[in-house]
Write an enzyme that holds these catalytic residues in place. Structure first.
Site, PDB file in Angstrom:
ATOM      1  N   GLU A 147       0.840  -1.202   0.000  1.00  0.00           N
ATOM      2  CA  GLU A 147       0.000   0.000   0.000  1.00  0.00           C
ATOM      3  C   GLU A 147       0.871   1.245   0.000  1.00  0.00           C
ATOM      4  O   GLU A 147       2.017   1.219   0.448  1.00  0.00           O
ATOM      5  CB  GLU A 147      -0.877   0.019   1.264  1.00  0.00           C
ATOM      6  CG  GLU A 147      -1.781  -1.188   1.386  1.00  0.00           C
ATOM      7  CD  GLU A 147      -2.801  -1.031   2.525  1.00  0.00           C
ATOM      8  OE1 GLU A 147      -2.844   0.036   3.170  1.00  0.00           O
ATOM      9  OE2 GLU A 147      -3.547  -1.994   2.748  1.00  0.00           O
ATOM     10  N   LYS A 155       2.244   4.563   1.495  1.00  0.00           N
ATOM     11  CA  LYS A 155       2.358   5.065   2.870  1.00  0.00           C
ATOM     12  C   LYS A 155       2.155   6.576   2.848  1.00  0.00           C
ATOM     13  O   LYS A 155       2.998   7.315   2.366  1.00  0.00           O
ATOM     14  CB  LYS A 155       3.721   4.706   3.472  1.00  0.00           C
ATOM     15  CG  LYS A 155       3.835   5.092   4.944  1.00  0.00           C
ATOM     16  CD  LYS A 155       5.149   4.616   5.553  1.00  0.00           C
ATOM     17  CE  LYS A 155       5.184   4.730   7.073  1.00  0.00           C
ATOM     18  NZ  LYS A 155       4.855   6.008   7.640  1.00  0.00           N
ATOM     19  N   ARG A 215      -2.756   9.988  11.480  1.00  0.00           N
ATOM     20  CA  ARG A 215      -3.467   8.723  11.624  1.00  0.00           C
ATOM     21  C   ARG A 215      -4.778   8.975  12.372  1.00  0.00           C
ATOM     22  O   ARG A 215      -4.785   9.669  13.380  1.00  0.00           O
ATOM     23  CB  ARG A 215      -2.602   7.747  12.410  1.00  0.00           C
ATOM     24  CG  ARG A 215      -3.190   6.361  12.486  1.00  0.00           C
ATOM     25  CD  ARG A 215      -2.167   5.412  13.052  1.00  0.00           C
ATOM     26  NE  ARG A 215      -2.644   4.045  13.041  1.00  0.00           N
ATOM     27  CZ  ARG A 215      -1.835   3.000  13.120  1.00  0.00           C
ATOM     28  NH1 ARG A 215      -0.540   3.172  13.176  1.00  0.00           N
ATOM     29  NH2 ARG A 215      -2.311   1.782  13.119  1.00  0.00           N
ATOM     30  N   ARG A 269      -3.254   8.966  16.878  1.00  0.00           N
ATOM     31  CA  ARG A 269      -2.342   7.833  17.070  1.00  0.00           C
ATOM     32  C   ARG A 269      -2.131   7.565  18.555  1.00  0.00           C
ATOM     33  O   ARG A 269      -2.019   6.431  18.965  1.00  0.00           O
ATOM     34  CB  ARG A 269      -1.005   8.165  16.401  1.00  0.00           C
ATOM     35  CG  ARG A 269      -0.039   7.019  16.358  1.00  0.00           C
ATOM     36  CD  ARG A 269       1.301   7.545  15.900  1.00  0.00           C
ATOM     37  NE  ARG A 269       2.262   6.502  15.670  1.00  0.00           N
ATOM     38  CZ  ARG A 269       2.892   5.838  16.617  1.00  0.00           C
ATOM     39  NH1 ARG A 269       2.635   6.081  17.883  1.00  0.00           N
ATOM     40  NH2 ARG A 269       3.784   4.918  16.303  1.00  0.00           N
ATOM     41  N   GLU A 304      -5.310   7.307   7.148  1.00  0.00           N
ATOM     42  CA  GLU A 304      -4.402   8.446   7.264  1.00  0.00           C
ATOM     43  C   GLU A 304      -5.074   9.635   6.578  1.00  0.00           C
ATOM     44  O   GLU A 304      -5.445   9.552   5.404  1.00  0.00           O
ATOM     45  CB  GLU A 304      -3.086   8.074   6.557  1.00  0.00           C
ATOM     46  CG  GLU A 304      -1.933   8.964   6.861  1.00  0.00           C
ATOM     47  CD  GLU A 304      -1.159   8.596   8.136  1.00  0.00           C
ATOM     48  OE1 GLU A 304      -1.558   7.673   8.882  1.00  0.00           O
ATOM     49  OE2 GLU A 304      -0.147   9.269   8.380  1.00  0.00           O
ATOM     50  N   PHE A 336      -7.252   2.335   5.617  1.00  0.00           N
ATOM     51  CA  PHE A 336      -6.496   1.115   5.329  1.00  0.00           C
ATOM     52  C   PHE A 336      -6.900  -0.066   6.212  1.00  0.00           C
ATOM     53  O   PHE A 336      -6.382  -1.156   6.038  1.00  0.00           O
ATOM     54  CB  PHE A 336      -4.981   1.357   5.403  1.00  0.00           C
ATOM     55  CG  PHE A 336      -4.502   2.085   6.631  1.00  0.00           C
ATOM     56  CD1 PHE A 336      -4.446   1.445   7.847  1.00  0.00           C
ATOM     57  CD2 PHE A 336      -4.089   3.406   6.545  1.00  0.00           C
ATOM     58  CE1 PHE A 336      -4.000   2.114   8.970  1.00  0.00           C
ATOM     59  CE2 PHE A 336      -3.637   4.090   7.673  1.00  0.00           C
ATOM     60  CZ  PHE A 336      -3.588   3.436   8.899  1.00  0.00           C
ATOM     61  N   ARG A 384       4.419  -3.665  17.441  1.00  0.00           N
ATOM     62  CA  ARG A 384       5.168  -3.524  16.193  1.00  0.00           C
ATOM     63  C   ARG A 384       5.531  -4.923  15.718  1.00  0.00           C
ATOM     64  O   ARG A 384       6.354  -5.579  16.350  1.00  0.00           O
ATOM     65  CB  ARG A 384       6.426  -2.685  16.474  1.00  0.00           C
ATOM     66  CG  ARG A 384       7.042  -2.047  15.257  1.00  0.00           C
ATOM     67  CD  ARG A 384       8.183  -1.140  15.656  1.00  0.00           C
ATOM     68  NE  ARG A 384       7.771   0.123  16.245  1.00  0.00           N
ATOM     69  CZ  ARG A 384       7.278   1.148  15.575  1.00  0.00           C
ATOM     70  NH1 ARG A 384       7.132   1.078  14.277  1.00  0.00           N
ATOM     71  NH2 ARG A 384       6.939   2.266  16.189  1.00  0.00           N
ATOM     72  N   LYS A 387       7.269  -1.411   6.862  1.00  0.00           N
ATOM     73  CA  LYS A 387       7.417  -0.167   6.100  1.00  0.00           C
ATOM     74  C   LYS A 387       8.763  -0.111   5.393  1.00  0.00           C
ATOM     75  O   LYS A 387       9.763  -0.635   5.886  1.00  0.00           O
ATOM     76  CB  LYS A 387       7.206   1.059   6.991  1.00  0.00           C
ATOM     77  CG  LYS A 387       8.136   1.192   8.153  1.00  0.00           C
ATOM     78  CD  LYS A 387       7.741   2.421   8.999  1.00  0.00           C
ATOM     79  CE  LYS A 387       8.526   2.468  10.290  1.00  0.00           C
ATOM     80  NZ  LYS A 387       8.116   3.551  11.179  1.00  0.00           N
TER      81      LYS A 387
HETATM   82  P1  ATP Z   1       6.343   6.751  10.832  1.00  0.00           P
HETATM   83  O1  ATP Z   1       6.928   7.946  11.528  1.00  0.00           O
HETATM   84  O2  ATP Z   1       7.252   6.037   9.900  1.00  0.00           O
HETATM   85  O3  ATP Z   1       4.976   7.005  10.252  1.00  0.00           O
HETATM   86  P2  ATP Z   1       5.265   5.539  13.174  1.00  0.00           P
HETATM   87  O4  ATP Z   1       6.115   5.093  14.309  1.00  0.00           O
HETATM   88  O5  ATP Z   1       4.386   6.725  13.368  1.00  0.00           O
HETATM   89  O6  ATP Z   1       6.209   5.696  11.939  1.00  0.00           O
HETATM   90  P3  ATP Z   1       4.680   2.974  12.147  1.00  0.00           P
HETATM   91  O7  ATP Z   1       3.754   1.980  12.677  1.00  0.00           O
HETATM   92  O8  ATP Z   1       6.097   2.663  12.262  1.00  0.00           O
HETATM   93  O9  ATP Z   1       4.304   4.369  12.788  1.00  0.00           O
HETATM   94  O10 ATP Z   1       4.367   3.225  10.625  1.00  0.00           O
HETATM   95  C1  ATP Z   1       3.080   3.144  10.176  1.00  0.00           C
HETATM   96  C2  ATP Z   1       2.453   4.509  10.124  1.00  0.00           C
HETATM   97  O11 ATP Z   1       2.241   4.878   8.782  1.00  0.00           O
HETATM   98  C3  ATP Z   1       1.108   4.458  10.755  1.00  0.00           C
HETATM   99  O12 ATP Z   1       1.177   5.050  12.050  1.00  0.00           O
HETATM  100  C4  ATP Z   1       0.188   5.233   9.844  1.00  0.00           C
HETATM  101  O13 ATP Z   1      -0.109   6.455  10.457  1.00  0.00           O
HETATM  102  C5  ATP Z   1       0.999   5.501   8.609  1.00  0.00           C
HETATM  103  N1  ATP Z   1       0.410   4.989   7.358  1.00  0.00           N
HETATM  104  C6  ATP Z   1       0.331   5.670   6.210  1.00  0.00           C
HETATM  105  N2  ATP Z   1      -0.192   4.933   5.230  1.00  0.00           N
HETATM  106  C7  ATP Z   1      -0.487   3.721   5.762  1.00  0.00           C
HETATM  107  C8  ATP Z   1      -1.053   2.523   5.254  1.00  0.00           C
HETATM  108  N3  ATP Z   1      -1.419   2.407   3.981  1.00  0.00           N
HETATM  109  N4  ATP Z   1      -1.202   1.490   6.115  1.00  0.00           N
HETATM  110  C9  ATP Z   1      -0.835   1.584   7.413  1.00  0.00           C
HETATM  111  N5  ATP Z   1      -0.288   2.689   7.953  1.00  0.00           N
HETATM  112  C10 ATP Z   1      -0.111   3.758   7.137  1.00  0.00           C
END
Ligand code: ATP
Length: 586
Positions: free
Chosen positions: A250, A252, A257, A274, A304, A344, A419, A425
């Site tokens: 998907e 990103k 969030r 979040r 998102e 998502f 996690r 990612k």
């Molecule tokens: P980052 O700063 O890389 O976004 P994070 O620590 O906030 O990291 P992670 O769980 O590591 O969060 O990365 C997933 C994040 O990416 C989610 O918190 C979400 O907000 C965002 N995101 C964006 N697009 C998507 C998607 N298609 N599916 C899931 N999460 C997504």
């Protein structure tokens, strides 16, 4: 339970930095409380009045508390201020003034835990004209009737600075020990916490119905689920290997969030961030779209929200989207910068949880409830077995201005609050830099020299979260990347939580000029992860991990993350390994 006894436990908790000892002390305290007060006791011990999504916050201004201490003990406000300047802690100042009070003290008052909670709740809820005087009077009345030690914690609590340094994981372990006799039931409690996000509720249920009650906790509307998080991998091949040869890829999106709970019958919608704060009043267009576009009686969906210009097919950068997180001018901004929600996941539909269904089924459900796709759309994706297709998709999204891709294992359930490799990612990397930023928790700060002496700010000591031990470990000192405005605002925010002593749950070998309670997150970019004896992140045989050329990239403090959302020690070690492999492969 008397608050006097609770205060003695708090004093014991403050006196130890051993986590195991903390668990023992806390579990003894919890086991002594009755089931109709344990919920409030847990909130008080966390230093809050409710879980974050209920949004009842206490945080009295220092000057009001000074006035209340003075009035309760017969001293002048100036003498309270002087003593506070010397002690640096208004809690211990209140304690010493109560001990030498000039006024006749109402010793007959014996506060129960629930009395303290209710008074604090009343103070937090008091608003409108004349509320300041009322708040001061309420605090003054409590301090007039409390013991010196009770006064220490009542004052800290009123200021919103209890500072016991207990993490969620520690409270869960203490609950397990208190009600099952050992720490072994922590995973069951953690699981329940991940779906209801309310430690007070968990405490009440285990105290009334035991572990069976905890196992019966279900996903429900308006009780936010702790978000699933993603692991990192550096290549398409490794992603496919981890996802058993086939996965969904998907886009990103780099926005905000949002977890949306919708109940059509009650025409009620709530949006959680979040870190599970209520965002609802900030996004009226999302509320409207949830009712207009989600074709269901009730649902919990996640996505998102990002500024998106349909006519040019362009996404707004995160720094612009984040402008929508505001309390004032909401309607105007929602017209100026309407958001699109790229959803998502779906965790609940028409009265039933869907979290435990496999991803590919959840996606089908999501597609079936989102048919209109105007403001709420679906995340773009492909399903593939081919690493070349993944690379191609990755390059396309980067060209579109997105930050990378999210790979999803087709058969995995929604794993709340953790996690795991069910979500992976892969982000764009820049030349000579780590391919990902780190979210670091501020643990201390340094005073400035030279030009910076003017701001009394010379940089931050920052750290990561060690999930396994529920402690914070230092990883770097950040000296650059701050604008003047950032230095000023960081200094102001940190001064409120500074201390001369290293807070509980912080492991460090370096000493900043001031320590601060682990509370604020900043996003940092660095060139490389190195090994060093100066920092405690992942320390092993005297060597920990550190950052080379760290610089701030967030616009100050990240309001959407809390201390325990910091990058973890485990992630740093994995990033270090990824970096080593990529160096080897040239
Ligand atoms: P980052 O700063 O890389 O976004 P994070 O620590 O906030 O990291 P992670 O769980 O590591 O969060 O990365 C997933 C994040 O990416 C989610 O918190 C979400 O907000 C965002 N995101 C964006 N697009 C998507 C998607 N298609 N599916 C899931 N999460 C997504």
């Amino acid at each position: 339970m008397l608050f006097k006894d609770t205060a003695s436990y708090y004093e014991k908790l403050e006196g130890t930095s051993s986590r195991l000892e903390m668990i023992d002390i806390l579990s003894e305290l919890l086991s002594k409380s009755s089931s109709d007060e344990i919920k409030h006791l847990i909130y008080l011990t966390q230093g809050v009045l409710s879980p974050s999504f209920e949004g009842i916050v206490i945080g009295m201004a220092e000057s009001f508390a000074e006035q209340a201490i003075a009035a309760a003990t017969g001293y002048s406000k100036d003498s309270v201020i002087d003593a506070y300047k010397r002690s640096g802690d208004l809690g211990t100042t209140a304690e010493s003034f109560c001990a030498k009070s000039k006024l006749k003290r109402i010793n007959s008052k014996r506060f129960e835990v629930n009395d303290i909670y209710e008074s604090m709740h009343r103070i937090a809820k008091t608003g409108g004209t004349g509320s300041q005087e009322l708040k001061i009077r309420m605090l003054m009345e409590m301090l007039s009737a409390s013991s010196p030690l009770e006064a220490r914690y009542i004052t800290r609590f009123a200021l919103g600075r209890l500072r016991l340094g207990l993490g969620d994981a520690t409270i869960l372990e203490a609950l397990s020990k208190a009600f099952t006799g050992s720490r072994d039931s922590k995973p069951v409690l953690e699981n329940a916490y991940n779906i209801c996000s309310d430690l007070g509720r968990i405490g009440e249920i285990i105290s009334k119905d035991g572990i069976k009650g905890i196992e019966a906790i279900e996903v429900g509307l308006f009780s936010p689920i702790r978000p699933a998080l993603a692991e990192r991998l550096p290549t398409a091949e490794e992603i496919l290997e981890k996802t058993h040869g086939e996965c969904a890829i998907e886009s990103k999106y780099d926005g905000l969030r949002q977890q949306i709970h919708m109940d059509r019958k009650r025409k009620k919608v709530e949006i959680y961030s979040r870190n599970l704060e209520v965002l609802t009043p900030m996004f009226p267009e999302v509320v409207k779209a949830a009712l207009d576009e989600i074709d269901a009686d009730s649902a919990i969906i996640e996505g998102e929200a990002i500024g998106y210009n349909e006519s040019t097919d362009q996404f707004l950068p995160f720094q612009e989207t984040i402008q929508r997180k505001r309390k004032h001018g909401v309607e105007e901004m929602s017209r100026e910068m309407p958001l699109t929600l790229f959803s998502f996941d779906i965790m609940y539909l028409n009265g039933k949880e869907t979290m435990t269904r496999p991803y590919h089924e959840r996606r089908k459900l999501l597609e079936s409830v989102l048919k209109k796709r105007r403001m709420i759309r679906l995340s773009d994706r492909i399903v593939t077995k081919d690493p070349k297709k993944i690379d191609e998709y990755f390059n396309n999204v980067i060209e579109d201005g997105l930050e990378g891709i999210m790979a999803k294992e087709l058969n995995s359930k929604y794993i709340a609050g953790a996690r795991k490799f069910s979500w992976i990612k892969l982000k764009r990397s820049y030349k000579g830099e780590l391919s990902d930023t780190l979210d670091l928790v501020i643990l201390g700060y340094y005073l400035g020299k030279g030009l910076r002496a003017e701001f009394k700010f010379g940089g931050l000591l920052a750290g990561v979260y060690n999930e396994k031990d529920d402690v914070f470990e230092t990883i770097t000192r950040i000296g650059t990347g701050f604008s003047e405005a950032q230095m000023k605002s960081l200094k102001k925010a940190l001064d409120e939580i500074k201390s001369k002593h290293r807070p509980a749950r912080v492991n460090a070998v370096v000493e900043p000029d001031f320590w601060v309670d682990p509370k604020f997150i900043v996003t940092v970019r660095a060139d490389e992860i190195t090994q060093s004896s100066m920092h405690t992140c992942g320390i092993n045989n005297g060597k920990g991990y550190a950052l080379r050329f760290p610089r701030l990239v967030s616009d100050g403090i990240r309001e959407d993350k809390s201390a325990e959302d910091a990058t973890t020690t485990k992630e740093v070690i994995e990033m270090f390994e990824m970096q080593r492999k990529s160096k080897l492969s040239g």
